[in-house]
Design a protein around this motif. Structure first.
Motif, PDB file in Angstrom:
ATOM      1  N   SER A  87      -3.874  43.194 -83.982  1.00 13.58           N
ATOM      2  CA  SER A  87      -2.552  43.468 -83.411  1.00 13.58           C
ATOM      3  C   SER A  87      -2.660  44.259 -82.116  1.00 13.58           C
ATOM      4  N   ALA A  90      -2.857  41.738 -79.000  1.00 14.91           N
ATOM      5  CA  ALA A  90      -1.868  40.687 -78.747  1.00 14.91           C
ATOM      6  C   ALA A  90      -1.250  40.761 -77.354  1.00 14.91           C
ATOM      7  N   TYR A  95      -2.020  33.972 -72.857  1.00 18.84           N
ATOM      8  CA  TYR A  95      -1.600  32.828 -73.669  1.00 18.84           C
ATOM      9  C   TYR A  95      -1.454  31.563 -72.835  1.00 18.84           C
ATOM     10  N   ALA A 117       0.627  35.070 -83.113  1.00 19.69           N
ATOM     11  CA  ALA A 117       0.825  35.262 -81.673  1.00 19.69           C
ATOM     12  C   ALA A 117       0.483  33.999 -80.892  1.00 19.69           C
ATOM     13  N   GLN A 121       3.195  31.990 -78.729  1.00 10.71           N
ATOM     14  CA  GLN A 121       3.097  32.117 -77.283  1.00 10.71           C
ATOM     15  C   GLN A 121       2.378  30.951 -76.609  1.00 10.71           C
ATOM     16  N   SER A 190       4.103  42.195 -87.879  1.00  9.08           N
ATOM     17  CA  SER A 190       4.552  41.504 -86.668  1.00  9.08           C
ATOM     18  C   SER A 190       6.046  41.668 -86.408  1.00  9.08           C
ATOM     19  N   SER A 193       8.152  42.741 -83.044  1.00  7.67           N
ATOM     20  CA  SER A 193       7.314  42.560 -81.862  1.00  7.67           C
ATOM     21  C   SER A 193       7.599  41.193 -81.230  1.00  7.67           C
ATOM     22  N   TYR A 195       5.678  38.925 -81.132  1.00  5.55           N
ATOM     23  CA  TYR A 195       4.827  37.988 -81.865  1.00  5.55           C
ATOM     24  C   TYR A 195       5.306  37.847 -83.311  1.00  5.55           C
TER      25      TYR A 195
END
Length: 306
Positions: A87, A90, A95, A117, A121, A190, A193, A195
């Motif tokens: 985490s 991320a 991405y 993630a 993304q 997650s 966030s 993500y």
């Protein structure tokens, strides 16, 4: 969702350690298995580094991940192990670069945060499967777990049935959607966030290890309050191991905890899947279309490669 290209014999795959330091002996013991699949192996330059409970600094771990995705000679990426730390990476991951260089990405446990993630993304299908140091390199790694690596070499639909392992119906129904999820505690981590796990019209896979029933209860409560259980089209309950109460002498049985959260959802919920911290561990692609059926007791999953 973009599917990565299938692996072929003679391909080179990369190994990274994006979470905690791997057991290097187990990692070394795992490499002959990859070679037996006809693969060449490149170890990330920072895999052997340690930074406390992390396998190197955040920058070092991100650099290994980026290097493996950027290098056109690398056709797939296997994570050495889990633990903690993904985490933290991320927000530093490129991405768009991953989207331009889709390839097999494989791991589970703490790697769940990266699965979520990358799917959100970069729209890339990833693989929830046994890791090199944590699983493959140990003496008891079994043939059924090994067999699931073959899905990387040719597209195949996988149907997990009651014959694969005994399945229990918690809530009845039939539903389809993309299969998403992984480690329950990481999915909860997650929430809030960029993500955050997206379960809307999706089949949600959950598994965990070393968590007492009261902790699993708290995780499921968070998912429920965040709307993730209501939004899902169905729930796939993977393996929950080492759940015996240690801190709380008075407890609620784990299966009863599951019934509290799942029995009245009016959507298919099945448990007993050997997916997670267990042997055999049946690896599955995440982000592909799947169907969950209580009457037939099966989970049918589309191919993860093209």
């Amino acid at each position: 969702m973009q599917k990565p290209k299938r692996l072929q014999k003679g391909d080179t795959v990369g190994v990274i350690a994006p979470a905690s330091p791997p057991d290097l002996t187990n990692l070394s013991n795992a490499l002959p298995f990859l070679h037996s699949l006809g693969l060449n192996v490149m170890i990330g330059p920072n895999v052997k580094r340690t930074y406390g409970y992390l396998a190197g600094t955040d920058r070092e771990r991100v650099n290994d991940l980026h290097q493996m995705f950027r290098d056109p000679a690398i056709k797939g990426i296997f994570c050495a192990g889990g633990g903690y730390g993904t985490s933290r990476l991320a927000a530093s991951i490129d991405y768009n670069m991953i989207r331009r260089n889709p390839k097999v990405f494989w791991g589970y446990s703490d790697i769940t945060f990266l699965h979520t993630a990358i799917q959100r993304q970069a729209d890339l299908v990833t693989f929830h499967g046994p890791m090199l140091s944590s699983d493959v390199g140990k003496p008891d790694f079994d043939d059924r777990s090994k067999q699931r690596f073959t899905q990387l070499f040719h597209p195949e639909t996988f149907t997990y049935t009651n014959e694969t392992s005994p399945l229990q119906v918690i809530s009845r129904g039939t539903a389809s959607g993309r299969l998403v999820g992984g480690n329950l505690s990481l999915l909860v981590n997650s929430i809030g966030s960029p993500y955050e796990i997206d379960t809307k019209n999706r089949l949600l896979l959950i598994e965990d290890v070393g968590e007492e029933p009261y902790r699993i209860d708290s995780f499921l409560s968070q998912l429920k309050l965040a709307g993730k259980l209501d939004e899902a089209s169905g729930i796939v309950v993977g393996d929950f191991s080492e759940t015996e109460p240690k801190k709380k002498k008075e407890t609620i049985e784990l299966q009863e905890v599951f019934r509290h959260y799942f029995a009245d959802l009016q959507k298919p919920v099945l448990s007993g899947f050997r997916i997670g911290h267990c042997l055999p561990h049946y690896a599955v692609p995440l982000g592909v279309e799947a169907e969950l059926c209580s009457s037939g007791k099966y989970l049918r999953i589309a191919a993860g490669v093209q």
